[in-house]
Design an enzyme around this catalytic site. Structure first.
Site, PDB file in Angstrom:
ATOM      1  N   ASP A   1       0.866  -1.176   0.000  1.00 32.49           N
ATOM      2  CA  ASP A   1       0.000   0.000   0.000  1.00 32.49           C
ATOM      3  C   ASP A   1       0.903   1.226   0.000  1.00 32.49           C
ATOM      4  O   ASP A   1       1.650   1.456   0.966  1.00 32.49           O
ATOM      5  CB  ASP A   1      -0.900  -0.028   1.238  1.00 32.49           C
TER       6      ASP A   1
ATOM      7  N   TYR B   1      -6.202  15.607  -6.825  1.00 29.64           N
ATOM      8  CA  TYR B   1      -5.321  14.877  -7.743  1.00 29.64           C
ATOM      9  C   TYR B   1      -4.367  15.837  -8.449  1.00 29.64           C
ATOM     10  O   TYR B   1      -3.159  15.596  -8.527  1.00 29.64           O
ATOM     11  CB  TYR B   1      -6.165  14.121  -8.763  1.00 29.64           C
TER      12      TYR B   1
ATOM     13  N   SER C   1      -1.509  17.027  -6.272  1.00 33.49           N
ATOM     14  CA  SER C   1      -0.438  16.029  -6.087  1.00 33.49           C
ATOM     15  C   SER C   1       0.485  16.000  -7.293  1.00 33.49           C
ATOM     16  O   SER C   1       1.704  15.801  -7.152  1.00 33.49           O
ATOM     17  CB  SER C   1      -1.045  14.642  -5.841  1.00 33.49           C
ATOM     18  N   LYS C   2      -0.062  16.183  -8.487  1.00 35.16           N
ATOM     19  CA  LYS C   2       0.762  16.171  -9.697  1.00 35.16           C
ATOM     20  C   LYS C   2       1.575  17.452  -9.836  1.00 35.16           C
ATOM     21  O   LYS C   2       2.714  17.422 -10.320  1.00 35.16           O
ATOM     22  CB  LYS C   2      -0.123  15.955 -10.926  1.00 35.16           C
TER      23      LYS C   2
END
Length: 287
Positions: free
Chosen positions: A80, A176, A179-180
């Site tokens: 994980d 998302y 984070s990129k």
């Protein structure tokens, strides 16, 4: 025209077999989609792979197929990427399976499944942001940092799989996208440090457009857009070929498909208002 450009790019990848033979690659997020195709590409070329993902049973199916395709050695690790202990164990698990091998290529491809929706500042939004940053950003940084000594021994390459949403303003996927954006900032800066130190490790930052995968369809179906059918997706297999080619050849950056990813980035700096309007139109949510 642009589709033909993509096809020409893929056609140029035929020499990858010679470039990958006898190499050892670590691929995260390898149980499905792009990561799965990357693992198959390596094994078709006679390479060895250490594939990592959460689901043991799915990884074992991918490993079986890798061996059928001609992989020299295939090992799996169910981990994980949001659990620090699982990440910290990667070097030890790798050495257990590959005691005499170096790491030629590290392809960082895993991501937490995205939940598309508007940002409301709720506790759920904040928890999602924390979890996504932990997996999609910290996970990449931790693994790359841990594997750096292995890569330095082989003059290896790191492939960082990212997204156009990490280079532009992206509504409905703010967590998302954040984070990129963080990946871009970290790995671009770290690349400069490595170059200043004359390190033999290269970093290839891969900016991807819309890719046809099971996860992509699942995420899109959870939040419908009026004009989404105007956007086209490319196959995971072609994308995997582009990523591996760029990483093996130590490119600084990859934009794939080029037109859908590079042009919006230029628009972001030259015509930011126009780009925002186009994005808002394409991602207009159905009422």
């Amino acid at each position: 025209m642009f589709k033909n450009c993509t096809s020409a790019f893929i056609a140029a990848a035929v020499i990858l077999i010679e470039e990958l033979a006898n190499k050892v690659a670590i691929v995260t997020g390898a149980s499905t989609g792009i990561g799965e195709e990357i693992a198959y590409l390596y094994c078709q070329s006679g390479a060895s792979v250490f594939i990592i993902s959460r689901r043991q049973h799915v990884l074992e199916k991918v490993a079986k197929r890798c061996l059928e395709l001609g992989g020299r050695q295939v090992a799996v690790y169910a981990a994980d990427m949001g659990v620090d202990e699982d990440i910290q164990a990667i070097p030890q698990v790798f050495k257990k399976h590959f005691p005499e091998s170096l790491v030629d290529h590290l392809i960082l491809n895993h991501k937490l499944e995205n939940q598309i929706g508007s940002w409301r500042g709720t506790a759920e939004n904040l928890t999602q942001l924390y979890n996504i940053i932990n997996v999609n950003f910290y996970g990449y940084v931790k693994i790359a940092s841990l594997m750096r000594p292995f890569l330095e021994q082989s003059a290896g390459s790191i492939g960082v799989v990212s997204s156009a949403s990490g280079r532009s303003n992206s509504p409905y996927i703010i967590s998302y996208s954040s984070s990129k954006h963080a990946l871009d900032g970290f790995f671009a800066g770290w690349r400069l440090e490595l170059e200043a130190e004359r390190s033999n490790v290269s970093i290839t930052y891969c900016t991807l457009g819309l890719i046809e995968t099971e996860n992509m369809r699942k995420e899109i179906n959870n939040f419908r857009f009026e004009n989404f059918n105007l956007m086209s997706a490319v196959s995971a297999k072609d994308t995997a070929t582009a990523i591996v080619m760029a990483t093996v050849r130590r490119y600084r950056e990859l934009y794939f498909p080029w037109f859908e990813t590079k042009i919006p980035l230029l628009f972001r700096y030259w015509f930011p208002v126009t780009l925002d309007k186009i994005t808002a139109f394409l991602l207009k949510a159905k009422q």
